[in-house]
Scaffold this motif. Sequence first.
Motif, PDB file in Angstrom:
ATOM      1  N   GLY A   1      64.513  89.750  56.011  1.00 17.88           N
ATOM      2  CA  GLY A   1      63.273  88.535  55.339  1.00 17.88           C
ATOM      3  C   GLY A   1      62.247  89.340  54.594  1.00 17.88           C
ATOM      4  N   GLU A   2      61.371  88.628  54.152  1.00 24.62           N
ATOM      5  CA  GLU A   2      60.409  89.115  53.346  1.00 24.62           C
ATOM      6  C   GLU A   2      59.079  89.171  53.909  1.00 24.62           C
TER       7      GLU A   2
ATOM      8  N   ASP B   1      59.683  84.706  57.325  1.00 27.02           N
ATOM      9  CA  ASP B   1      59.874  83.786  56.369  1.00 27.02           C
ATOM     10  C   ASP B   1      59.807  82.408  56.689  1.00 27.02           C
TER      11      ASP B   1
END
Length: 181
Positions: free
Chosen positions: A55-56, A82
Amino acid sequence: MPRPRTPRVLVAAAMGAALLAGCSDGKAPAAPALPGSTCFGAFTPTELAPLMGTGEETQVDGPADVRLSAGRKSALCNIYVDGKTRFFAAAERLPQGQHFFWAPAVDEQKPEPLPFAENGKLWDSGAAIFLSCNGPTEAFELKLWLDGSTEQIKQEERRPLFAGLMKKYLEFAKEQTGCGA
């Protein structure tokens, strides 16, 4: 004069470019960064990394500690990647003699006993313990709970991971709540 490309060829070229861009360096997408200390300060990023997936953006939502008292009866920590929960830790202080029953949802997970806790259970995506404590001023019951997302972890690694996390969390929470003081 060159022949114009058909839409089918353009779509195929775009799909191929997208696939190659996703794996151009041969590495899996990165797990998001965690702060240096997470969930009450009980766990390190390295310990929780297997549960984070990819994820970011990571968000840790919880108090700085798990110092429970008669006035502060519970503490919850969620780690989101996220926007989705990837790890959950909870502690709850209950009055002495409070009866505790395992939820049917726990039994559906085919739990096994935790080897280091008399009233603890371990399953593929978590662990829980219920214990009686003698505090500095009064006796109380303490319930600890861990749960996490495990789809990216091999089946045979899940329970050992949660057993290790719970063993550390148990010692940490006992110290912070005064259980056994």
